[in-house]
Design an enzyme around this catalytic site. Structure first.
Site, mmCIF file in Angstrom:
data_model
loop_
_atom_site.group_PDB
_atom_site.id
_atom_site.type_symbol
_atom_site.label_atom_id
_atom_site.label_comp_id
_atom_site.label_asym_id
_atom_site.label_seq_id
_atom_site.Cartn_x
_atom_site.Cartn_y
_atom_site.Cartn_z
ATOM 1 N N ASP A 246 26.705 -4.182 23.394
ATOM 2 C CA ASP A 246 25.821 -2.877 22.869
ATOM 3 C C ASP A 246 24.861 -2.541 24.794
ATOM 4 O O ASP A 246 25.099 -3.091 25.547
ATOM 5 C CB ASP A 246 24.929 -3.955 22.396
ATOM 6 C CG ASP A 246 24.731 -3.100 20.540
ATOM 7 O OD1 ASP A 246 25.537 -2.603 20.474
ATOM 8 O OD2 ASP A 246 24.024 -4.815 20.229
ATOM 9 N N LYS B 296 23.952 1.268 21.227
ATOM 10 C CA LYS B 296 23.531 1.533 20.308
ATOM 11 C C LYS B 296 21.902 1.169 20.888
ATOM 12 O O LYS B 296 21.701 0.916 21.427
ATOM 13 C CB LYS B 296 22.812 1.541 18.507
ATOM 14 C CG LYS B 296 24.055 0.756 18.272
ATOM 15 C CD LYS B 296 23.946 0.599 16.626
ATOM 16 C CE LYS B 296 24.410 -0.302 16.706
ATOM 17 N NZ LYS B 296 23.709 -1.443 15.404
ATOM 18 N N MET C 187 10.879 -2.671 19.885
ATOM 19 C CA MET C 187 11.155 -1.488 19.597
ATOM 20 C C MET C 187 10.222 -0.261 19.433
ATOM 21 O O MET C 187 10.559 -0.254 18.715
ATOM 22 C CB MET C 187 12.762 -1.042 19.200
ATOM 23 C CG MET C 187 13.765 -1.772 19.691
ATOM 24 S SD MET C 187 15.341 -2.140 17.908
ATOM 25 C CE MET C 187 14.674 -3.313 16.816
#
Lengths: 258, 352
Positions: free
Chosen positions: A34, A56, A169
């Protein structure tokens, strides 16, 4: 058929890899990794190991999840040891369980190698202990990614009385999140910390409060862990002699790549 | 000889102004005079985002955890401390009283100037935007979408304006108008304090309504009828007329602005930043609406203040542990004083 290891790469500092993660990575034939992973971890892989980037970032998918799932199955049919390397822990906002389910449904053997999660490790590197006697006896971890999404699955009122709230996030929706938490009844002057690129030599800490982030959010660059609660003030007291990052920077300069 | 000369120049560069600098991590106020740290007033509570105001020869400061302290600026000693709540950051003077708006508990507290509690007004809400105007206390109730007016002398609530907007969070007093901003609504509310009329407005550009996020009012620079608002999320200052609520345009900046201040004579604006330009300060020609200089002046500039004559700016450089004196308009550093973890800078101009 090979075996797939769903491996947590930790929050950034290579030394926060588990012993088991190192063992699996050093024997891998293929690694699917990732964006959040510290790429120097990949230097541990054998020379003939195939490295596939499937990263991502918030809102931007390099590969759709379905394609990643399909790749895991394909590589499992070609190699004995397939490593799916994910930032932090694979089962904490990492969609690791979805991949595990996909493999399970197709009868492919897999193993989960938990990683050190950023939700506590990143605050720790900033001198913030998410629990602390008399200050915080409860904490919650929530994704800020869904905050203004279509699903609206997060009930921010549920976070009113949690002592410490950690948002992963949450950079893009930081202002919205703080307005919701104030609306839920939290103290507008409660401190908020953003820790950018936590546990790496370029870690940066921004301290604010709910009211300020709600109305005049400071500039924060993802990836960053957001911490809300009185424990944020420990940062001021502990950062002076906190050696984690100093040692990390020295290693970066010398031992690690030297 | 040269170092002595530089030292002389630097010490002459400091005038007799007295500065009070919040050291939020030490719960203390550093007192700087004539280019020297002359005293530290300690044990003032949690000073994150603390508010300090002067009244005559006294300074009053409220901590985030509800401790209101009175300091004698003659001796720079603590006169008295009073615990007025668990959490609150806003206070004002009203007649001979000090009024505090608490988040928790849900009260507005009236105290004598000697910090004796005289009255607690229960509001059933977190309270914000406390201002005083002609013997009236005006404040907003975040959780009740209301504005209340209280007679300062009697402590009685004389007027309640309901449904002002969704979650008021801050207010500004401008020429007899109480202007209130909201957490969950664009635009502002205006309460005409003379006629007790209330209306909600959006800013207008050429007759067309425009909306933008409004940061809290303490960050705005105001010159007469014009407000200079640090833009939320973009690198500019938005310029609006506070009478007509017309949007006059924007001033482009190199970074994301935090705090805008107007120089005392109105010639300049100064602005600091968060993020990649947090070490920089910009000086803007106010009339031309153009940045004339941007200089790297510290390591995370937390706050700053113009000197009363507008010739200098005092700024706190957090990671350098320095209070710096900077000349206007060339932004050259003409003085430095070591102050540990400085944040808010407040300037005492003598009895007022």
């Amino acid at each position: 058929m090979g075996k797939v290891y769903l491996v947590g790469a930790g929050p950034g500092d290579v030394e926060l890899l588990t012993v088991k993660a190192v063992r699996v990575i050093t024997s891998a034939k293929v690694i699917l990794y990732d964006r959040l992973v510290n790429e120097s971890i990949l230097e541990l892989a054998p020379k003939d190991c195939k490295l596939v980037y499937v990263g991502k970032s918030d809102g931007k998918h390099t590969l759709p999840q379905e394609e990643i799932n399909a790749l895991l199955v394909k590589f499992a049919s070609l190699y004995p040891v397939v490593v799916r390397l994910k930032g932090g822990d694979p089962f904490i906002f990492g969609r690791g369980a979805e991949e595990a389910l996909y493999l399970s449904e197709r009868g492919i053997e897999f193993e989960v190698v938990p990683g050190v999660s950023s939700f506590y490790a990143v605050p720790a590197y900033a001198g913030i202990s998410i629990t602390f006697r008399k200050l915080s006896s409860s904490f919650a971890v929530v994704t800020g990614h869904e905050a203004t999404g279509k699903e609206k699955s997060i009930d921010w009122k549920a976070f009113k009385d949690i002592d410490t709230v950690v948002v992963l996030m949450g950079v893009r929706n930081r202002s919205f999140i703080c307005r919701e938490l104030i609306s839920a009844g939290r103290d507008p002057s409660e401190p908020v910390a953003f820790i950018e690129r936590g546990t790496t030599p370029s870690q940066r800490v921004i301290i604010s409060n709910l009211r300020e982030v709600a109305t005049s959010p400071p500039q924060v660059n993802p990836p960053a862990v957001m911490v809300i609660g009185k424990v944020v003030e420990l940062h001021h007291q502990l950062r002076g002699l906190l050696a984690n990052l100093r040692e990390l920077t020295q290693k970066q300069k010398g031992v690690l790549h030297g | 000889m040269l170092p002595i000369l530089i030292l002389l120049i630097l010490s002459f560069a400091w005038s007799t102004e007295k500065l009070y600098v919040v050291q939020r991590e030490r719960s203390s106020l550093a007192v700087v005079q004539n280019g020297k740290l002359v005293k530290t007033v300690e044990n003032l509570g949690n000073l994150n985002h603390a508010t300090l105001k002067f009244r005559g020869r006294f300074a009053y400061i409220i901590s985030r955890d509800g401790i209101l302290s009175k300091i004698d600026t003659g001796t720079d000693s603590l006169v008295k401390k009073a615990k007025v709540g668990k959490s609150g950051i806003g206070f004002t003077f009203c007649g001979a009283k000090v009024a505090v708006a608490n988040y928790e508990p849900d009260t507005v507290v009236l105290l004598s100037e000697d910090l004796d509690v005289e009255k607690e007004i229960k509001t059933a809400s977190r309270n914000v935007g406390i201002k005083s105007w002609k013997g009236l206390l005006v404040f907003s109730l975040m959780d009740r979408d209301s504005v209340w007016m209280v007679n300062c002398s009697s402590g009685k609530v004389i007027k309640r304006v309901e449904k002002v907007g969704n979650m008021p969070f801050d207010a500004l007093l401008s020429e007899g108008r109480y202007i209130v901003g909201f957490f969950k609504e664009r635009g502002v509310g205006i309460l005409d304090l003379e006629g007790f009329r209330y209306k909600k407005v959006n800013f207008k550009e050429g007759g067309r309504e425009i909306t933008f996020k409004i940061p809290h009012f303490g960050l705005w620079g105001v010159w007469k009828d014009t407000a200079y608002i640090p833009s939320v999320g973009s690198r500019e200052i938005k310029v609006v007329n506070l009478k007509s609520f017309s949007y006059l345009g924007s001033i482009k900046l190199p970074g994301l602005p935090v705090f805008v201040a107007v120089s005392p004579e109105g010639k300049y604006l100064a602005v600091n930043y968060s993020g990649d330009k947090e070490n920089y300060l910009s000086l803007v020609d106010r009339e031309r609406g153009k940045v004339i200089r941007t200089s790297e002046l510290g390591k995370r500039i937390m706050h700053f203040r113009f000197s009363p004559d507008g010739r200098f700016i005092y700024l706190s450089s957090y990671y350098e542990n320095l209070l710096k004196k900077v000349r206007v308009p060339d932004l050259s550093v003409v003085g430095k004083v070591r102050v540990a973890t400085p944040s808010g800078v407040f300037l005492y101009k003598g009895g007022n």
